[in-house]
Design an enzyme around this catalytic site. Structure first.
Site, PDB file in Angstrom:
ATOM      1  N   HIS A 142      -1.062  11.548 -28.401  1.00 54.03           N
ATOM      2  CA  HIS A 142      -1.398  10.205 -27.939  1.00 54.03           C
ATOM      3  C   HIS A 142      -2.242   9.466 -28.974  1.00 54.03           C
ATOM      4  CE1 HIS A 142      -0.754  11.013 -23.341  1.00 54.03           C
ATOM      5  NE2 HIS A 142       0.364  10.777 -23.987  1.00 54.03           N
TER       6      HIS A 142
ATOM      7  N   ARG B  64      -3.190  21.570 -13.918  1.00 53.97           N
ATOM      8  CA  ARG B  64      -2.248  20.540 -14.345  1.00 53.97           C
ATOM      9  C   ARG B  64      -2.529  20.056 -15.763  1.00 53.97           C
ATOM     10  NH1 ARG B  64       0.407  15.502 -10.966  1.00 53.97           N
ATOM     11  NH2 ARG B  64       1.665  14.743 -12.703  1.00 53.97           N
TER      12      ARG B  64
ATOM     13  N   ASN C 270      -0.623  18.891 -20.671  1.00 54.42           N
ATOM     14  CA  ASN C 270      -0.992  17.989 -21.755  1.00 54.42           C
ATOM     15  C   ASN C 270      -0.989  18.676 -23.120  1.00 54.42           C
ATOM     16  OD1 ASN C 270      -1.508  15.684 -20.066  1.00 54.42           O
ATOM     17  ND2 ASN C 270      -3.392  16.688 -19.413  1.00 54.42           N
TER      18      ASN C 270
ATOM     19  N   LYS D 119       2.913  11.058 -11.370  1.00 55.04           N
ATOM     20  CA  LYS D 119       2.081  10.127 -12.138  1.00 55.04           C
ATOM     21  C   LYS D 119       2.833   8.821 -12.341  1.00 55.04           C
ATOM     22  CE  LYS D 119      -0.942  13.207 -14.786  1.00 55.04           C
ATOM     23  NZ  LYS D 119      -1.378  13.597 -16.142  1.00 55.04           N
TER      24      LYS D 119
ATOM     25  N   ARG E 251       0.808  -1.235   0.000  1.00 56.55           N
ATOM     26  CA  ARG E 251       0.000   0.000   0.000  1.00 56.55           C
ATOM     27  C   ARG E 251       0.833   1.273   0.000  1.00 56.55           C
ATOM     28  NH1 ARG E 251      -3.163  -3.246   3.668  1.00 56.55           N
ATOM     29  NH2 ARG E 251      -5.023  -4.007   2.581  1.00 56.55           N
TER      30      ARG E 251
ATOM     31  N   HIS F  63      -0.543  16.679 -26.297  1.00 55.12           N
ATOM     32  CA  HIS F  63      -0.670  15.258 -25.987  1.00 55.12           C
ATOM     33  C   HIS F  63      -1.986  14.651 -26.470  1.00 55.12           C
ATOM     34  CE1 HIS F  63       2.847  16.122 -23.654  1.00 55.12           C
ATOM     35  NE2 HIS F  63       2.917  14.900 -23.179  1.00 55.12           N
TER      36      HIS F  63
ATOM     37  N   HIS G 274       7.346   8.509 -28.170  1.00 54.78           N
ATOM     38  CA  HIS G 274       6.430   9.452 -27.513  1.00 54.78           C
ATOM     39  C   HIS G 274       6.731  10.902 -27.901  1.00 54.78           C
ATOM     40  CE1 HIS G 274       3.858  11.215 -24.459  1.00 54.78           C
ATOM     41  NE2 HIS G 274       4.884  11.938 -24.044  1.00 54.78           N
TER      42      HIS G 274
ATOM     43  N   LYS H 295       7.015  22.627 -14.036  1.00 50.34           N
ATOM     44  CA  LYS H 295       6.093  21.526 -13.756  1.00 50.34           C
ATOM     45  C   LYS H 295       5.778  21.416 -12.273  1.00 50.34           C
ATOM     46  CE  LYS H 295       4.909  16.796 -14.784  1.00 50.34           C
ATOM     47  NZ  LYS H 295       5.167  15.604 -15.629  1.00 50.34           N
TER      48      LYS H 295
ATOM     49  N   GLU I 117      -4.882  16.875 -11.153  1.00 50.63           N
ATOM     50  CA  GLU I 117      -5.295  17.268 -12.502  1.00 50.63           C
ATOM     51  C   GLU I 117      -6.785  17.615 -12.572  1.00 50.63           C
ATOM     52  OE1 GLU I 117      -4.501  15.838 -17.107  1.00 50.63           O
ATOM     53  OE2 GLU I 117      -3.509  14.794 -15.477  1.00 50.63           O
TER      54      GLU I 117
ATOM     55  N   GLU J  74       9.381  17.713 -25.378  1.00 51.75           N
ATOM     56  CA  GLU J  74       8.747  18.174 -24.141  1.00 51.75           C
ATOM     57  C   GLU J  74       9.320  19.519 -23.701  1.00 51.75           C
ATOM     58  OE1 GLU J  74       6.216  16.975 -22.554  1.00 51.75           O
ATOM     59  OE2 GLU J  74       6.005  14.889 -23.214  1.00 51.75           O
TER      60      GLU J  74
END
Length: 367
Positions: free
Chosen positions: A258, A247, A251, A151, A129, A254, A271, A233, A243, A193
């Site tokens: 994506h 946040r 993206n 993330k 956990r 993206h 990517h 960031k 997000e 990026e």
């Protein structure tokens, strides 16, 4: 023998996200300091070091420094590439941790690029956990983006990053010397990026990015560039860890990017290459939908192309497949692509819903 050059100084940036407070150490040779940093932070008695074969030498250096600091090390090699971001690999690594007696007070150390950071980060977030996490990113993309913000996750056959958690590290160690060992294509993918941050942050950062010489660039200037991307960031994530609003700005590029990654088949476009194309599509949509000056697209295309990133989409990657993948994106809603756009560097527009025909036109322009 001395080179006559002054040493490149370390830059230290503090992440303060919710209750988490952790140092991000950026500079050449930082891996050599990981044992001292580990002891200063009292991170744990044992370390599960997760890495792939492409960075085995860097992982060995990390392991040696940790052992010298009295840390018990359990190394776990992972096959390189996106397929390793799977529930099966997650289970395998967690079982290795259990078999070797890794406890809740110990830590996972992620040594590698974005795939390793996402996978090992999710191991840390889910094993018993949640245990401590240390990131040692070894690619430019991981340094400026994926190792920062918390993330973590793995892919499903249906979509990328569909199973995961937000889990902040105890320590991030960015050794910029390792970037000199990367293939040019890998550096360029990370630089996509960096271009994104230039558009998000300010005229000043965009101008520095636009003028950047051949990658990786001058050592001291490179450390400062990475520091500024990391600071941007961290500032955003500190305000919106989950997000819910700001946040989402990270993206930029993206949504279409994506979609291209998925429609082309993962691996055809790395990517950063897909994000390169996604940035250009977003800038075209920003021009058509919100009146952004067209120069931002042309100037961005020029800098991307100069560093070997694609500005043209292969003709056989179907627009309908890109749109279908965009509709499955976690950020999309039932009625909206939910895109991020910019009017100019530093002026960001969230939750934009361009008409489908405008998105189609922006994708087709890439051909």
């Amino acid at each position: 023998m001395t080179t006559g050059r002054a040493p490149v100084p370390r830059h230290l940036v503090w992440g303060e996200i919710g209750p988490a407070r952790f140092p991000v150490c950026i500079g050449p040779g930082e891996i050599a300091n990981i044992g001292d940093l580990w002891t200063e932070r009292s991170i744990g008695a044992a370390a599960l070091v997760v890495f792939d074969g492409a960075v085995a030498g860097h992982a060995q250096a990390v392991e040696e420094r940790l052992r010298a600091a009295g840390v018990r090390v359990v190394p776990v090699a992972v096959p390189p590439g996106e397929p390793s971001k799977s529930l099966g690999e997650l289970e395998r690594i967690c079982r290795v941790a259990a078999q070797h007696g890794i406890r809740r007070s110990d830590a996972v150390v992620a040594v590698g690029g974005g795939v390793i950071g996402d996978l090992a980060g999710f191991v840390a977030a889910s094993y018993q956990r949640g245990i401590n996490l240390v990131h040692v990113p070894t690619t430019l993309l991981a340094m400026v983006d994926s190792a920062i913000g918390g993330k973590t996750g793995v892919d499903l056959p249906e979509a990328k990053n569909y199973v995961g958690a937000i889990w902040q590290p105890e320590l991030v160690v960015m050794d910029t010397e390792v970037l000199g060992t990367l293939p040019v294509r890998e550096l360029a993918c990370g630089f996509a990026e960096v271009v994104k941050y230039g558009l998000l942050d300010s005229y000043e950062l965009f101008a520095r990015v636009e003028a950047w010489p051949a990658l990786p660039g001058p050592p001291e200037a490179l450390v400062e560039l990475i520091r500024d991307c990391v600071a941007h960031k961290l500032n955003v994530v500190s305000q919106d860890e989950r997000e819910q609003g700001l946040r989402a700005s990270l993206n930029l590029g993206h949504t279409v990017g994506h979609g291209i990654e998925a429609a082309a088949g993962y691996g055809r476009y790395h990517h950063g290459e897909a994000i390169s194309l996604g940035l250009l599509a977003a800038l075209r949509i920003g021009h058509e939908l919100r009146g952004a000056a067209p120069e931002w697209r042309s100037r961005t295309a020029a800098v991307l192309e100069r560093h070997g990133l694609p500005t043209r989409l292969a003709i056989d990657v179907a627009t309908d497949d890109i749109l279908a993948a965009m509709g499955r994106d976690k950020k999309a809603s039932a009625t909206s692509f939910n895109m991020v756009l910019v009017e100019e560097p530093g002026t960001v527009l969230l939750r934009q819903n361009p008409p489908r025909e405008l998105v189609v036109a922006a994708i087709e322009e890439l051909r």
